[in-house]
Scaffold this motif. Structure first.
Motif, PDB file in Angstrom:
ATOM      1  N   SER A   8       2.458  42.559   5.044  1.00 21.02           N
ATOM      2  CA  SER A   8       2.059  41.843   3.720  1.00 21.02           C
ATOM      3  C   SER A   8       2.417  42.805   2.383  1.00 21.02           C
ATOM      4  O   SER A   8       2.733  42.309   1.319  1.00 21.02           O
ATOM      5  N   ARG A   9       2.437  44.137   2.563  1.00 20.90           N
ATOM      6  CA  ARG A   9       3.240  44.921   1.526  1.00 20.90           C
ATOM      7  C   ARG A   9       4.594  44.731   1.259  1.00 20.90           C
ATOM      8  O   ARG A   9       5.059  44.619   0.350  1.00 20.90           O
ATOM      9  N   LYS A  10       5.295  44.440   2.494  1.00 21.10           N
ATOM     10  CA  LYS A  10       6.828  43.970   2.482  1.00 21.10           C
ATOM     11  C   LYS A  10       6.747  42.911   1.481  1.00 21.10           C
ATOM     12  O   LYS A  10       7.639  42.873   0.284  1.00 21.10           O
ATOM     13  N   TYR A  11       6.112  41.874   1.631  1.00 21.99           N
ATOM     14  CA  TYR A  11       6.043  40.579   0.830  1.00 21.99           C
ATOM     15  C   TYR A  11       5.799  40.728  -0.446  1.00 21.99           C
ATOM     16  O   TYR A  11       6.156  40.021  -1.604  1.00 21.99           O
ATOM     17  N   SER A  12       4.678  41.507  -0.604  1.00 19.87           N
ATOM     18  CA  SER A  12       3.920  41.723  -1.696  1.00 19.87           C
ATOM     19  C   SER A  12       5.104  42.322  -2.935  1.00 19.87           C
ATOM     20  O   SER A  12       5.443  41.915  -4.063  1.00 19.87           O
ATOM     21  N   ASP A  13       5.770  43.527  -2.268  1.00 21.79           N
ATOM     22  CA  ASP A  13       7.080  44.026  -2.870  1.00 21.79           C
ATOM     23  C   ASP A  13       7.994  43.064  -3.494  1.00 21.79           C
ATOM     24  O   ASP A  13       8.552  42.992  -4.372  1.00 21.79           O
ATOM     25  N   GLU A  14       8.327  41.962  -2.611  1.00 23.47           N
ATOM     26  CA  GLU A  14       9.375  41.066  -2.634  1.00 23.47           C
ATOM     27  C   GLU A  14       9.075  40.390  -3.694  1.00 23.47           C
ATOM     28  O   GLU A  14       9.724  39.905  -4.563  1.00 23.47           O
ATOM     29  N   ALA A  15       7.729  39.934  -3.884  1.00 24.83           N
ATOM     30  CA  ALA A  15       7.217  38.806  -4.781  1.00 24.83           C
ATOM     31  C   ALA A  15       6.752  39.625  -6.200  1.00 24.83           C
ATOM     32  O   ALA A  15       6.846  38.909  -7.026  1.00 24.83           O
ATOM     33  N   PHE A  16       6.590  40.826  -6.097  1.00 30.06           N
ATOM     34  CA  PHE A  16       6.124  41.514  -7.445  1.00 30.06           C
ATOM     35  C   PHE A  16       6.700  41.256  -8.531  1.00 30.06           C
ATOM     36  O   PHE A  16       6.144  41.005  -9.552  1.00 30.06           O
ATOM     37  N   MET A  24       6.195  33.420 -11.416  1.00 28.41           N
ATOM     38  CA  MET A  24       5.206  33.452 -10.096  1.00 28.41           C
ATOM     39  C   MET A  24       3.911  33.635 -10.700  1.00 28.41           C
ATOM     40  O   MET A  24       3.902  34.897 -11.392  1.00 28.41           O
ATOM     41  N   THR A  25       2.709  32.970 -10.839  1.00 25.87           N
ATOM     42  CA  THR A  25       1.545  33.726 -10.996  1.00 25.87           C
ATOM     43  C   THR A  25       0.998  34.468 -10.080  1.00 25.87           C
ATOM     44  O   THR A  25       1.476  34.535  -8.925  1.00 25.87           O
ATOM     45  N   MET A  26      -0.188  35.289 -10.339  1.00 23.07           N
ATOM     46  CA  MET A  26      -0.690  36.213  -9.474  1.00 23.07           C
ATOM     47  C   MET A  26      -1.142  35.559  -8.265  1.00 23.07           C
ATOM     48  O   MET A  26      -0.945  35.942  -7.174  1.00 23.07           O
ATOM     49  N   ASP A  27      -1.809  34.412  -8.446  1.00 23.45           N
ATOM     50  CA  ASP A  27      -2.515  33.623  -7.161  1.00 23.45           C
ATOM     51  C   ASP A  27      -1.305  33.195  -6.361  1.00 23.45           C
ATOM     52  O   ASP A  27      -1.250  33.236  -5.196  1.00 23.45           O
ATOM     53  N   GLU A  28      -0.053  32.765  -6.916  1.00 22.81           N
ATOM     54  CA  GLU A  28       1.090  32.343  -6.178  1.00 22.81           C
ATOM     55  C   GLU A  28       1.422  33.625  -5.462  1.00 22.81           C
ATOM     56  O   GLU A  28       2.046  33.343  -4.206  1.00 22.81           O
ATOM     57  N   MET A  29       1.564  34.693  -5.913  1.00 26.63           N
ATOM     58  CA  MET A  29       2.102  35.813  -5.244  1.00 26.63           C
ATOM     59  C   MET A  29       0.924  36.176  -4.173  1.00 26.63           C
ATOM     60  O   MET A  29       1.625  36.484  -3.009  1.00 26.63           O
ATOM     61  N   TYR A  30      -0.035  36.228  -4.414  1.00 26.76           N
ATOM     62  CA  TYR A  30      -1.164  36.690  -3.417  1.00 26.76           C
ATOM     63  C   TYR A  30      -0.989  35.565  -2.255  1.00 26.76           C
ATOM     64  O   TYR A  30      -1.101  35.811  -0.976  1.00 26.76           O
ATOM     65  N   ILE A  31      -0.978  34.255  -2.490  1.00 28.26           N
ATOM     66  CA  ILE A  31      -0.518  33.334  -1.519  1.00 28.26           C
ATOM     67  C   ILE A  31       0.566  33.550  -0.759  1.00 28.26           C
ATOM     68  O   ILE A  31       0.579  33.545   0.666  1.00 28.26           O
ATOM     69  N   TYR A  32       1.790  33.777  -1.445  1.00 28.07           N
ATOM     70  CA  TYR A  32       2.942  34.169  -0.765  1.00 28.07           C
ATOM     71  C   TYR A  32       2.993  35.228   0.095  1.00 28.07           C
ATOM     72  O   TYR A  32       3.347  35.120   1.295  1.00 28.07           O
ATOM     73  N   LEU A  51      -6.201  32.477  -0.685  1.00 31.42           N
ATOM     74  CA  LEU A  51      -6.741  32.887  -1.561  1.00 31.42           C
ATOM     75  C   LEU A  51      -8.175  33.718  -1.226  1.00 31.42           C
ATOM     76  O   LEU A  51      -8.716  34.692  -1.742  1.00 31.42           O
ATOM     77  N   GLN A  52      -8.663  33.032  -0.416  1.00 28.99           N
ATOM     78  CA  GLN A  52      -9.972  33.662   0.166  1.00 28.99           C
ATOM     79  C   GLN A  52      -9.815  34.907   0.810  1.00 28.99           C
ATOM     80  O   GLN A  52     -10.422  35.987   0.588  1.00 28.99           O
ATOM     81  N   PHE A  53      -8.617  35.034   1.472  1.00 28.44           N
ATOM     82  CA  PHE A  53      -8.183  36.244   1.910  1.00 28.44           C
ATOM     83  C   PHE A  53      -8.132  37.433   0.812  1.00 28.44           C
ATOM     84  O   PHE A  53      -8.494  38.407   1.227  1.00 28.44           O
ATOM     85  N   GLN A  54      -7.308  36.930  -0.127  1.00 30.47           N
ATOM     86  CA  GLN A  54      -7.057  37.933  -1.265  1.00 30.47           C
ATOM     87  C   GLN A  54      -8.395  38.243  -1.863  1.00 30.47           C
ATOM     88  O   GLN A  54      -8.535  39.475  -2.320  1.00 30.47           O
ATOM     89  N   HIS A  55      -9.328  37.496  -2.036  1.00 30.68           N
ATOM     90  CA  HIS A  55     -10.822  37.759  -2.712  1.00 30.68           C
ATOM     91  C   HIS A  55     -11.375  38.908  -1.734  1.00 30.68           C
ATOM     92  O   HIS A  55     -12.045  39.816  -1.923  1.00 30.68           O
ATOM     93  N   LEU A  56     -11.385  38.825  -0.351  1.00 34.64           N
ATOM     94  CA  LEU A  56     -11.938  39.832   0.591  1.00 34.64           C
ATOM     95  C   LEU A  56     -11.055  41.161   0.394  1.00 34.64           C
ATOM     96  O   LEU A  56     -11.734  42.106   0.316  1.00 34.64           O
TER      97      LEU A  56
END
Length: 198
Positions: A8-16, A24-32, A51-56
């Motif tokens: 998730s960190r790898k793909y977070s860096d990729e989409a950041f 990309m919106t922040m929600d789209e980044m969280y989903i991605y 998005l529920q995962f992101q909320h937690l």
């Protein structure tokens, strides 16, 4: 779970960068980032679950703390040299994490550089140079410690800084001509190294 976190960190860096540039919106980044990470385990979830995962995840971020060893490291460094922080992310979110961690015990607000405030993010050299300029430090005398090879090691080295890679999960070196000056696998190793360097 640890593998999922790393992915998730790898793909977070990729989409950041896309989230910061408006592609990309922040929600789209969280989903991605969570959907891509889970896909590697052949798990597929709908956007609502991502998005529920992101909320937690965001809720648990309010419970993070600085370890006892890292408190010793920060106090050791603060008492010897000027220290600062460079962090990627939206301003409000990153300052909330800074507050949760109690980082103002070691860092002044004007030595904390949030990409959302600065307008550029790691691994771009510009944010490293900006921090050095604001702290009145010469690039070649600066040591940067970070855990992301791409954002921290490649960014710092490209900016002309010395770098220590905090490789907690013992990742293999990625395909890159760039290498950190030192690599440590734990906070204790980092502390021992800094005691020799400072």
């Amino acid at each position: 779970m640890e593998q999922l976190f790393v992915l998730s960190r790898k793909y977070s860096d990729e989409a950041f960068e896309h989230s910061q540039s408006g592609k990309m919106t922040m929600d789209e980044m969280y989903i991605y980032r969570i959907r891509r990470a889970l896909k590697e385990f052949d798990i597929r979830i709908p956007d609502e679950s991502a998005l529920q995962f992101q909320h937690l995840y965001a809720g648990y971020q309010k419970q993070i703390a600085v370890s006892e060893v890292m408190k010793e490291v920060l106090t050791f460094c603060r008492d010897r040299v000027p220290i600062g922080v460079i962090t990627n992310g939206p301003s409000g979110h990153q300052w909330e994490k800074i507050e949760t961690l109690g980082l103002r015990k070691w860092f002044l607000d004007d030595t904390i550089f949030v990409s959302g405030d600065v307008g550029t993010a790691k691994p771009a050299e510009k944010i490293f140079w900006y921090a050095c300029d604001k702290m009145k430090l010469r690039d070649a005398s600066v040591w940067y410690v970070g855990d992301s090879f791409r954002n921290d090691v490649e960014g710092a080295k490209n900016a002309g800084l010395h770098c220590i890679w905090m490789n907690r999960r013992n990742h293999t070196y990625p395909v890159s001509k760039i290498r950190p000056d030192h690599c440590v696998c734990s906070e204790k190793e980092l502390y021992q190294l800094l005691q020799k360097l400072l």
